[in-house]
Write an enzyme that holds these catalytic residues in place. Structure first.
Site, PDB file in Angstrom:
ATOM      1  N   LYS A  15       0.835  -1.204   0.000  1.00 25.49           N
ATOM      2  CA  LYS A  15       0.000   0.000   0.000  1.00 25.49           C
ATOM      3  C   LYS A  15       0.872   1.257   0.000  1.00 25.49           C
ATOM      4  O   LYS A  15       0.608   2.210   0.728  1.00 25.49           O
ATOM      5  CB  LYS A  15      -0.923  -0.007   1.216  1.00 25.49           C
ATOM      6  CG  LYS A  15      -1.892  -1.178   1.215  1.00 25.49           C
ATOM      7  CD  LYS A  15      -2.832  -1.125   2.393  1.00 25.49           C
ATOM      8  CE  LYS A  15      -3.774  -2.290   2.433  1.00 25.49           C
ATOM      9  NZ  LYS A  15      -4.624  -2.465   1.306  1.00 25.49           N
ATOM     10  N   CYS A  16       1.876   1.258  -0.831  1.00 23.64           N
ATOM     11  CA  CYS A  16       2.862   2.334  -0.881  1.00 23.64           C
ATOM     12  C   CYS A  16       2.793   3.008  -2.249  1.00 23.64           C
ATOM     13  O   CYS A  16       2.375   2.398  -3.233  1.00 23.64           O
ATOM     14  CB  CYS A  16       4.257   1.725  -0.647  1.00 23.64           C
ATOM     15  SG  CYS A  16       5.639   2.868  -0.802  1.00 23.64           S
TER      16      CYS A  16
END
Length: 193
Positions: free
Chosen positions: A63-64
């Site tokens: 989730k970057c």
């Protein structure tokens, strides 16, 4: 009197140093590949199997802002694996809680979203008191030498030569298709022991 105090301090320092030396492991790993870790399926994964290959170790997260680099890493792996490149992904939740999932969820995400086929390891910590031994080796002196230093974010890349030694390190912003990274990988692949 002050000479006695100084002498006592010196003796005490020597005793502490001797005790610290005695507590060190008898043999320190000479390569990051002298370790066994857990893979994404929680099975033992002996990194020694990659000795003689060029290895790119990457701390990854789902989730970057850099998560899209999974696609580039997969392409790099497909393009270079026959030449001897192995990419090892190590999920970590150290930065902004950007890898909150379980190993099973991470595996599902990587395979369904990016068709990842390079080896993925179990989630680890890459900084702090619980830093994994792999990342201790890659970021701390004396093993990392000039390349020592804490990881600042997800998708740092550590290039290991065929001799098992750390030869280069790249920050998150260096994409898998970056010319400097490709050049370093090609040079390492071309070097045979």
């Amino acid at each position: 009197m002050k000479y006695v105090i100084r002498l006592s301090a010196i003796v005490m320092a020597c005793l502490i140093a001797a005790q610290t030396f005695a507590q060190r492991p008898a043999t320190m790993p000479t390569s990051v590949l002298d370790q066994t870790v857990k893979d994404i399926d929680e099975k033992d994964h002996d990194l020694a199997q990659y000795k003689g290959k060029v290895v790119l170790i990457v701390n990854v997260a789902s989730k970057c802002g850099f998560t899209k680099q999974y696609a580039g890493l997969q392409k790099l792996y497909e393009d270079k694996k026959d030449g001897g490149l192995v990419i090892l992904g190590f999920p970590a939740n150290n930065f902004g809680s950007q890898e909150p999932g379980s190993n099973e969820q991470i595996k599902e995400f990587c395979t369904s979203k990016f068709s990842v086929t390079f080896p993925m390891m179990a989630k680890v910590s890459v900084k702090g008191d619980d830093k994994s031994p792999v990342f201790k080796f890659l970021t701390e002196k004396p093993t990392a030498g000039e390349l020592a230093g804490e990881i600042k974010w997800n998708f740092n890349k550590f290039l290991i030569g065929r001799d098992g030694q750390l030869i280069a390190r790249y920050e998150s912003k260096v994409a898998p298709d970056d010319a400097k990274l490709i050049e370093a990988i090609d040079a390492a692949i071309g070097t045979k022991n």
